[in-house]
Design an enzyme around this catalytic site. Structure first.
Site, PDB file in Angstrom:
ATOM      1  CB  THR A  11      -0.928   0.014   1.237  1.00  0.00           C
ATOM      2  OG1 THR A  11      -1.770  -1.140   1.201  1.00  0.00           O
ATOM      3  CG2 THR A  11      -1.794   1.259   1.256  1.00  0.00           C
TER       4      THR A  11
ATOM      5  CD1 TRP B 275      -1.053   1.091  -6.444  1.00  0.00           C
ATOM      6  CD2 TRP B 275      -1.798   2.855  -5.268  1.00  0.00           C
ATOM      7  NE1 TRP B 275      -2.057   1.689  -7.168  1.00  0.00           N
ATOM      8  CE2 TRP B 275      -2.527   2.771  -6.484  1.00  0.00           C
ATOM      9  CE3 TRP B 275      -2.094   3.876  -4.381  1.00  0.00           C
ATOM     10  CZ2 TRP B 275      -3.537   3.671  -6.802  1.00  0.00           C
ATOM     11  CZ3 TRP B 275      -3.089   4.782  -4.706  1.00  0.00           C
ATOM     12  CH2 TRP B 275      -3.803   4.670  -5.903  1.00  0.00           C
ATOM     13  CG  HIS B 276      -0.390   5.824  -1.387  1.00  0.00           C
ATOM     14  ND1 HIS B 276      -0.824   4.606  -0.900  1.00  0.00           N
ATOM     15  CD2 HIS B 276      -1.492   6.626  -1.414  1.00  0.00           C
ATOM     16  CE1 HIS B 276      -2.112   4.677  -0.631  1.00  0.00           C
ATOM     17  NE2 HIS B 276      -2.549   5.878  -0.937  1.00  0.00           N
ATOM     18  N   GLY B 277       3.654   5.855  -3.843  1.00  0.00           N
ATOM     19  CA  GLY B 277       4.779   6.588  -4.414  1.00  0.00           C
ATOM     20  C   GLY B 277       6.088   5.843  -4.251  1.00  0.00           C
TER      21      GLY B 277
END
Length: 473
Positions: free
Chosen positions: A318, A321-323
């Site tokens: 997670t 996925w955000h960066g």
């Protein structure tokens, strides 16, 4: 191009809706596809090839999965699709990050490639993975027409900023959509709420947060304690109002033409635990990791050790996925730690009010990790928030900024709750029994969308516009 731009609002969207409404029903999907491809290529036509290529691979592999005669061949085509999709995502989103870390450790390579991240690649990659996996599981049928799958992956309503729309949600509506006047009104109203939320509230919060905590500046290291807290509170409000605004706009745009996208945010700052927060925040992303990573790993129906492993894996991914930065990984693992704490220690034993305050503080501190990619700036903010930075407790600048934006702060806090939704429902119920209430309800329903759109347009035409500045002490 983004939804919260004047070009989109008054040129692209107007032309699209006019053309869409004028053509025959059988041509409306074609209009949607052309509009979506034009919208996506606005940020770089070269990345359109990537979107089309990923969709083609998914389309072909899903057909092969459905036609395969043995479980082994089904699994082979599923793996091929996932490797291709995740491989492309990995190259464009994470290769520079990986090479940069290798270079820091071993001195080679000396030069980072500098790959530009295609817009929306994380969203449409996850959508296509969910499509192929669902075909493999037999939950949906493979789409025989490539252009219809391309329509699904490229729909400009959600391909850039979400939500992550499952194919099963829209598979019937791609071919069979029925739009009533109520759908159109609801879609317009929801879209106007979203664009106003973004242009007026989120952007105003961002301006305050950036003034108090300017990234890449000495100001991050010299701020006073109250400045750190006020800046992070405004950032906390900004990030919810910003993300949820794009989901509002996507849901509204879809509803205008007959698509019913699922809700993506459910007032997460009203949560009384970190677990509840993640049931309410970015629901489409949480459900993706739940259904395609967490449950296949064994979920919670396993030993304690495997459960801990599953939580760590999911929240590591997670964060990734955000960066492509270590702070996002740290942010993901931070929430993993609190989810485990709630599972094995807290166990829902906190009273409601302390539980709510605990959840808000945990989430707020998590946003500190999320905001600062530079660990020096992150450390300065964390130390400053507990009063150990040595810069003082407060200052005239922070005090003045607080007074100038106090009404913005109050309004944004209210906007993060369901108070508006509750009042709207109460008025709706009263309108069924009382003529005066019906008149008030009707007038509000009529004027709300245009007023919100006008406010958003004013805010977008002047970046410094803040309507709350006129209501200050």
């Amino acid at each position: 191009m983004v939804f919260s731009s004047l070009i989109f609002l008054f040129i692209f969207l107007v032309i699209h809706l006019v053309v869409y409404s004028l053509v025959k029903i059988e041509y409306r999907n074609a209009v949607l596809l052309v509009s979506s491809l034009l919208f996506y290529s606005w940020g770089g036509p070269q990345y359109l090839l990537l979107l089309v290529g990923d969709t083609f691979v998914s389309w072909l592999c899903a057909l092969m999965v459905e036609r395969a005669q043995t479980p082994q061949r089904k699994r082979l085509f599923l793996v091929m699709a996932c490797v291709a999709l995740l491989g492309v995502l990995g190259v464009f989103k994470y290769l520079d990050f990986i090479l940069g870390n290798i270079g820091s450790l071993f001195g080679v390579p000396d030069l980072v490639i500098g790959i530009v991240l295609p817009i929306g690649i994380s969203f449409y990659t996850f959508q296509l993975i969910s499509y192929v996996v669902d075909v493999y599981r037999g939950e949906v049928h493979a789409q025989p027409a490539f252009w219809k799958l391309l329509l699904y992956s490229s729909l400009f309503h959600q391909c850039i900023a979400g939500p992550i729309v499952r194919y099963e949600t829209v598979q019937d509506e791609i071919d069979n959509r029925h739009v009533s006047p109520t759908d159109v009104y609801y879609g317009v109203r929801r879209f106007c709420i979203g664009v106003a939320k973004k242009a007026v509230l989120a952007n105003s919060c961002a301006a305050v947060a950036d003034t108090l905590l300017p990234i890449g500046s000495e100001g991050v290291f010299t701020q006073v304690t109250t400045g750190y807290w006020l800046g992070m509170v405004f950032y906390m409000l900004q990030i919810y109002l910003d993300f949820s605004a794009y989901s509002d706009m996507a849901i509204g745009l879809g509803r205008m033409v007959g698509f019913h996208y699922l809700e993506n945010f459910n007032y997460p700052y009203m949560a009384k635990s970190v677990q509840e927060f993640w049931r309410r925040w970015h629901i489409s992303l949480s459900s993706f990791f739940r259904d395609y990573v967490y449950i296949p790993l064994g979920g919670s129906h396993c030993s304690k050790e495997r459960y801990v492993r599953n939580i760590i894996v999911v929240w590591f991914l997670t964060g990734m996925w955000h960066g492509a930065s270590w702070n996002y990984i740290l942010w993901g693992l931070y929430f993993a730690a609190f989810l485990l704490l709630e599972k094995f220690v807290i166990r829902g034993r906190l009273p409601k009010v302390p539980a709510h305050m605990y959840a808000l503080v945990v989430v707020l501190m998590g946003w500190v990790l999320f905001r600062f990619e530079n660990f020096g700036e992150m450390g300065a903010a964390l130390v400053g928030m507990i009063g150990l930075a040595g810069n003082g407790f407060t200052s005239l600048e922070v005090h003045t900024l607080f007074l100038q934006n106090i009404f913005l702060l109050v309004f944004c806090i209210i906007a993060c709750t369901n108070l508006g939704k509750w009042l709207h429902h109460r008025l709706f119920v009263a309108a069924k029994r009382n003529d005066a209430a019906l008149l008030v309800y009707s007038v509000l329903e009529a004027v709300t969308p245009p007023v919100l759109l006008i406010l958003a347009a004013i805010a977008l035409s002047g970046a410094s516009y803040n309507p709350f500045i006129y209501f200050q002490f």
